[in-house]
Structures are given as C-alpha cells and as structure tokens.
Design a protein around this motif. Sequence first.
Motif, PDB file in Angstrom:
ATOM      1  N   LEU A  68      73.021   3.188  23.165  1.00 26.00           N
ATOM      2  CA  LEU A  68      72.782   2.019  24.015  1.00 26.00           C
ATOM      3  C   LEU A  68      71.571   2.249  24.913  1.00 26.00           C
ATOM      4  N   THR A  69      70.880   1.162  25.240  1.00 27.82           N
ATOM      5  CA  THR A  69      69.742   1.260  26.145  1.00 27.82           C
ATOM      6  C   THR A  69      70.227   1.425  27.578  1.00 27.82           C
ATOM      7  N   GLY A  70      69.308   1.804  28.456  1.00 28.28           N
ATOM      8  CA  GLY A  70      69.664   1.967  29.859  1.00 28.28           C
ATOM      9  C   GLY A  70      70.174   0.689  30.488  1.00 28.28           C
ATOM     10  N   HIS A  71      69.566  -0.461  30.162  1.00 29.43           N
ATOM     11  CA  HIS A  71      70.029  -1.731  30.710  1.00 29.43           C
ATOM     12  C   HIS A  71      71.408  -2.082  30.177  1.00 29.43           C
ATOM     13  N   ALA A  72      71.684  -1.735  28.924  1.00 28.36           N
ATOM     14  CA  ALA A  72      73.002  -2.013  28.367  1.00 28.36           C
ATOM     15  C   ALA A  72      74.074  -1.196  29.081  1.00 28.36           C
ATOM     16  N   PHE A  73      73.779   0.088  29.359  1.00 27.87           N
ATOM     17  CA  PHE A  73      74.732   0.919  30.111  1.00 27.87           C
ATOM     18  C   PHE A  73      74.978   0.322  31.496  1.00 27.87           C
ATOM     19  N   ASN A  74      73.916  -0.098  32.152  1.00 22.99           N
ATOM     20  CA  ASN A  74      74.070  -0.665  33.492  1.00 22.99           C
ATOM     21  C   ASN A  74      74.895  -1.944  33.465  1.00 22.99           C
ATOM     22  N   ALA A  75      74.748  -2.726  32.390  1.00 20.26           N
ATOM     23  CA  ALA A  75      75.474  -3.987  32.304  1.00 20.26           C
ATOM     24  C   ALA A  75      76.979  -3.775  32.205  1.00 20.26           C
ATOM     25  N   MET A  76      77.405  -2.652  31.609  1.00 24.03           N
ATOM     26  CA  MET A  76      78.836  -2.449  31.395  1.00 24.03           C
ATOM     27  C   MET A  76      79.489  -1.592  32.466  1.00 24.03           C
ATOM     28  N   LEU A  77      78.706  -1.059  33.428  1.00 21.53           N
ATOM     29  CA  LEU A  77      79.263  -0.113  34.392  1.00 21.53           C
ATOM     30  C   LEU A  77      80.391  -0.716  35.217  1.00 21.53           C
ATOM     31  N   LYS A  78      80.187  -1.918  35.751  1.00 23.26           N
ATOM     32  CA  LYS A  78      81.193  -2.512  36.646  1.00 23.26           C
ATOM     33  C   LYS A  78      82.482  -2.798  35.900  1.00 23.26           C
ATOM     34  N   THR A  79      82.375  -3.384  34.722  1.00 22.78           N
ATOM     35  CA  THR A  79      83.579  -3.675  33.942  1.00 22.78           C
ATOM     36  C   THR A  79      84.246  -2.387  33.480  1.00 22.78           C
ATOM     37  N   LEU A  80      83.446  -1.363  33.145  1.00 22.27           N
ATOM     38  CA  LEU A  80      84.009  -0.094  32.706  1.00 22.27           C
ATOM     39  C   LEU A  80      84.762   0.607  33.829  1.00 22.27           C
ATOM     40  N   GLU A  81      84.333   0.394  35.058  1.00 22.66           N
ATOM     41  CA  GLU A  81      84.991   1.052  36.186  1.00 22.66           C
ATOM     42  C   GLU A  81      86.293   0.346  36.575  1.00 22.66           C
ATOM     43  N   GLU A  82      86.291  -0.977  36.574  1.00 25.62           N
ATOM     44  CA  GLU A  82      87.479  -1.734  36.996  1.00 25.62           C
ATOM     45  C   GLU A  82      87.761  -2.851  36.001  1.00 25.62           C
ATOM     46  N   PRO A  83      88.211  -2.505  34.799  1.00 22.93           N
ATOM     47  CA  PRO A  83      88.508  -3.552  33.814  1.00 22.93           C
ATOM     48  C   PRO A  83      89.841  -4.235  34.141  1.00 22.93           C
ATOM     49  N   PRO A  84      90.127  -5.373  33.545  1.00 25.27           N
ATOM     50  CA  PRO A  84      91.451  -5.988  33.716  1.00 25.27           C
ATOM     51  C   PRO A  84      92.539  -5.070  33.168  1.00 25.27           C
ATOM     52  N   ASP A  85      93.772  -5.304  33.606  1.00 28.45           N
ATOM     53  CA  ASP A  85      94.882  -4.438  33.194  1.00 28.45           C
ATOM     54  C   ASP A  85      95.096  -4.454  31.690  1.00 28.45           C
ATOM     55  N   TYR A  86      94.729  -5.521  31.031  1.00 27.57           N
ATOM     56  CA  TYR A  86      94.995  -5.651  29.605  1.00 27.57           C
ATOM     57  C   TYR A  86      93.837  -5.133  28.736  1.00 27.57           C
ATOM     58  N   LEU A  87      92.801  -4.549  29.349  1.00 23.57           N
ATOM     59  CA  LEU A  87      91.612  -4.116  28.590  1.00 23.57           C
ATOM     60  C   LEU A  87      91.477  -2.597  28.627  1.00 23.57           C
ATOM     61  N   LYS A  88      91.258  -1.999  27.440  1.00 23.02           N
ATOM     62  CA  LYS A  88      91.006  -0.567  27.320  1.00 23.02           C
ATOM     63  C   LYS A  88      89.662  -0.361  26.602  1.00 23.02           C
ATOM     64  N   PHE A  89      88.878   0.566  27.123  1.00 21.08           N
ATOM     65  CA  PHE A  89      87.615   0.947  26.499  1.00 21.08           C
ATOM     66  C   PHE A  89      87.801   2.266  25.752  1.00 21.08           C
ATOM     67  N   VAL A  90      87.277   2.318  24.542  1.00 25.10           N
ATOM     68  CA  VAL A  90      87.229   3.560  23.777  1.00 25.10           C
ATOM     69  C   VAL A  90      85.782   3.758  23.323  1.00 25.10           C
ATOM     70  N   LEU A  91      85.162   4.840  23.798  1.00 23.77           N
ATOM     71  CA  LEU A  91      83.779   5.145  23.456  1.00 23.77           C
ATOM     72  C   LEU A  91      83.755   6.390  22.571  1.00 23.77           C
ATOM     73  N   ALA A  92      82.843   6.422  21.624  1.00 18.70           N
ATOM     74  CA  ALA A  92      82.702   7.571  20.721  1.00 18.70           C
ATOM     75  C   ALA A  92      81.230   7.913  20.584  1.00 18.70           C
ATOM     76  N   THR A  93      80.921   9.221  20.548  1.00 18.15           N
ATOM     77  CA  THR A  93      79.537   9.648  20.430  1.00 18.15           C
ATOM     78  C   THR A  93      79.463  11.047  19.830  1.00 18.15           C
ATOM     79  N   THR A  94      78.379  11.294  19.120  1.00  9.96           N
ATOM     80  CA  THR A  94      78.094  12.632  18.613  1.00  9.96           C
ATOM     81  C   THR A  94      77.148  13.387  19.531  1.00  9.96           C
ATOM     82  N   ASP A  95      76.656  12.738  20.583  1.00 12.51           N
ATOM     83  CA  ASP A  95      75.677  13.363  21.485  1.00 12.51           C
ATOM     84  C   ASP A  95      76.000  12.981  22.925  1.00 12.51           C
TER      85      ASP A  95
END
Length: 640
Positions: free
Chosen positions: A136-163
């Motif tokens: 992801l680009t730097g702007h894309a990471f910044n766009a998801m930071l707030k939601t990633l920190e405090e998502p709704p109770d019904y939302l789970k994030f799963v991230l995967a990376t090789t690096d």
Amino acid sequence: MSYLVLARKYRPRNFSQMVGQGHVVQALANALSTQRLHHAYLFTGTRGVGKTTVSRILAKSLNCQGPDGQGGITATPCGVCQACTDIDAGRFVDYTELDAASNRGVDEVQALLEQAVYKPVQGRFKVFMIDEVHMLTGHAFNAMLKTLEEPPDYLKFVLATTDPQKVPATVLSRCLQFNLRPMAPQTIFDHLEQVLAAESVAFDKPSLHLLARAARGSMRDALSLSDQAIAFGGGQVSEATVRQMLGSVDRSYVFALIEALARSEGRKVVETVESLRVQGLNAASALEEMASVLHRMAVYQSMGEVAVADSGDPQEADIARMAALLPADETQLLYSMCLHGRGDLGLAPDEYAALTMVLLRLLAFKPGNPSVQVQNAPDVLDVEKKSLKLALESPASLGHALQTQEKTPSPPAHTVVTHAPHGTSYAAAQASLATAQVPPGQLLAVHDPAAYRGAGNEALGHEYLFQSPLPPSQTESVQRSAPAHRVVGVPMRVQQESRLDQTLVGAVTGVIESEHGAFWQQTVQALVQVQAVSALARELALQSQLIGRDEDQWILRVESESLNQAGSRDRLSQALKEAGFAVNLVVEVGRVSDSPARRNARASAERQQAAEHIIHSNPLVQSWMRDFGAKIVPGSIRPL
C-alpha cells in the motif's frame, strides 16, 4: 472434471489441519475460546506458510453457525454451515479479501472502508483481509489508520505481508502480530507422506527428502513440486526422477568430492567436476549439496551418535564416515568457502570452470596442505613452522629451537643472505643487494642472529634472507661469502596503527597532575554517580581544574567560556553543599591540564592499551597473523 492441484486440494480447513504453525494456532484458539478478540491481526511470514489460510479459518471461526444453526464463536468451525462453506468457496459477502499488490492506492482503500459503516449481512462480523499489505502507498496507510485503530464492534481487520519491515510503525502498533515461521524439512516430509499416501501415489523416501529441502520452508512450494514430480515421473515419485527434475546433484558425487579434498587428491576433484559437466548437473546445486553435507558433518562432529539417531537421514552413515576424515576446523573452512563460492558462479563465463576453481581453492587453502608454501623455499618454511609450533607450546623451548636451527644446512641456492646494522630497513637491505650487484628479490625472513649480538645480548645487526632471481651459479658465489649462521625468524608484518594512537594520545599526554587533582576527581565522580549534577553543571565539574581551595572558597579553571555560566555555577555549588562542602565557587577561564575528564580519558586509554596488548601478545592471534595473513581490525578491540 478439472484437476484440483494439491496445494488447493489439501489447504487446511480448520486449525487442527494446520501444519508447522503450532504457536499461532494455540494463541488464536485460546483467544477464540475465551472470546478475548483483538480488532486487527497481522500475519507475517515467507510465501506459502499459511497466512491467507489462517485468515480464512479465523473468519470461519468468527462467523460459524454450527451444523444446527445455533453455534457461536468457536476455535473449531464446523465446515458445513453456510458461512463456512461460503468462505471456503470465496463468496461470503461479509468476508472481503483485497490484494494490495494490485490495489495499492488510496482510492481502493477508501472504497473498502466505505463498507465498514454497514453491519454484516449474513455473519456476526465483517472481516477485511488485506494481503501483501506492505504494498500500500503511504496515503493509503494514512487513510485506514483511524478506522484500523477504532473500528466498529462488528469489524475485524486481518493483514498479511511477506515484508513487515515495510509496514509503518503506526500500523504495526494497532495490530496483534503473529509471525508464521518457515517449516522444517522434516515437517514438510511428514506432510508429503500423508498427502501422497492419500493420493495413492507411489513414492520413495529419498525423493520426499529432496522435495522437502527444495521447498525451502514453504508447504505450498512443496505441494507444487510434488505435483510436478508426479507428472514428470508418470504417476509416481522416485529419487532419480526428482533429482533430474530439480537438477540436484547425487550425493555420491558430493561424498567423492569431500573425500578427495580430505585426502588432497586434486586430480580426483577435477575428474569428478568433469563428470558433473557430462551429466549436465547444476554447479550451484553441487555447492549447495556440499554445504548441506558439511553442515551435517559439523553436527556429527559436535554431537556424535546423537546426531545420527535424531536425523532420520538414510545417508547419515556416509556423513559420519566423511566427518571422521576431516578435522572440525577444516569442515568449517570448507563450509564457509562453499557458501561464498556460490556467488562466484555467476561471474565466471563457465559455471563448471568456476566450480572447479572453488573446489581447488578449498584444496589450496586446506590447513596443513604442503602445497601452501612459498615456491622453492620448503626448507625455510619448514624451519619457520617448527619454530612457531615450539614457541606456542612452550616459550622456553624457543631458545632451543633457535640453537637447533643454527645447526641446520645452509639455505638452498636460490636464497641470498645480506647483513646490515641494527635498525636497517627493508629498503636499505634491498639497496645493499643492488650495491653488491645482486638484483633485489622477495624477502623471506629477517632475524637478529647470535653472531650479531653484543656482550649484553643487545642487537647489533640484522640478517635478511631474500629469494634471489639470479641463476643458481651466480647465487652460490654470493652465498659463499656469507657467515655460516642461518637463523630464520618470523616474516615481518606491518600492523595498522591502533585506534588508540589516533583518538586518545592527546588525552594521555595532556594530563599534568596537580595538587588538588585527585581530590577534585573523587568529588566529581561521587556527584556524578549519585546524579547530583547534570547537563551543564556536570560538564562544568568534569571539564574544570581545581586551582585552590580555602575553608569557604574554591577556585576552578575552565578552558571554555560557555561553561562559565551563573546557573551552572549555582547548581554545582548547591550540589557540593549537599555533599558537605559549603563553599563559594569562583570560576576563571584559562588553560586546564588536570581535570576529571582528562583523568578519565587517561584511565580509559590505559585500559585500551592493556586490552590491545593482551590481544597483540596472544600466541594464537600471532599465529593467525603469521600463517594466514590475519589483521586486527582497527577499533575492534574494546576493554571489558
């Protein structure tokens, strides 16, 4: 019906089917059982170790409804309810997978986050899985930071990376991170046995060992290679076909090469490499197999029979036999050269020529190899090696060795002995040869023989031993005029200047002890140790010299006007008062020759000198420098 490849057919459907990732399975299973669920998970690891698989199993565990539709969050999803089957089929509406490698911009991430405001349609939770999130680009990471920190109770994030190193720290701090490890070859071997048995494919164990090593920790790669081996072998998997498919070198060649190296048989080494060329086998694979065998040899040399019992390798008996042929230090040397030699293959026009050079280099630098000598000077080097060995075993025996050397025959006809006063340099010795109409040659050794010592055993002259380019007939005429004494010493090596001489010599020579210096240093050290002074007040104390002291007034001198500030003086005076010295401080600016900082630097320099002396005088270090041309890296010695 289309064929489903093994990597997809045998993808784990639940945690109990996961292989080689017990630490991740245990943590997730316990979290699901106690329902202590995090809102964001990050799975890291190399390709084919199960990152996406764990994500799908986790999504099924969160949304499983049970066979009867009454189930809840569980660590053992049923696999038969609509949520489980839809997730396996990739059509569950509340489970979204985003490939960040091709959808890496801020627009794609915002489109995904727009779905976060809607509650799940079928399941209990929405699960957003972002694969290769580091793309992801730097702007894309910044766009998801707030939601990633405090998502709704019904939302789970799963991230995967090789690096994971490319993932911003702001994202890492918001996730629960799990590192999926590369799988051991034995783990892959056991799983391949089960898979091929379930597929009713004939196989032999050596072929599975080859596939397990070739997979390099990836179960998906192992299953893909197994598919290829089945097709290549016409429905069965055998060692010969797998070796041919992978271009692997038969270990019989490896054992032949190691045995030839152990016995210093250069002809056999070259002939074996030529056999590899004729068979069309990979040169890099040969070095890789050699490194693998040498690794097993080193383990056997360290553990003995325990290594054989625990390995399960059918060729372990041959490895044990090879381990008996080589000393442990030579095994380590061969292993290191094999690793470095793989990088040379791509630089040579012919990889087999490069392989031959690597193996001959192993033979040339083998410890104790008689070929590793200066050409035409065997007698000189033999004497030198014997002297070194005696000196290392017993310093007292060195004198006896030198006396014995005086009785040895004269150097061969290709050497020239020249004599010069004590302190004469190598260049001056060469000039003396030119004066005698003898072309200067290669310096073999230099020594102060007994014949050139005074009554007090002080050195009065040097004896230089050169390799002469003259014909033997002319060399003999020069040697007849030389004295009978032929004492060969250690070849001279110029050691690089110590880091101590460059950085601390000023501090060492700049201390002139004064009347109050020791008292002031002890006082300042006590204040610093209890942290009574800090910042500029501490620097004022360390950099100042106590010039005089009365009952109520002390006089300090500093070299820098910037240290002579009222605030620093007041804080230092207050610290002294609390330590029992109720005095007024007077600070003047001038030359300082005895301050705590200078004394500390002198003590540090003395410790550094002592440490360097210990290293330089160590017999083992001296032998490395003498025999192998080793050098001590400047600045690498540190006192304890």
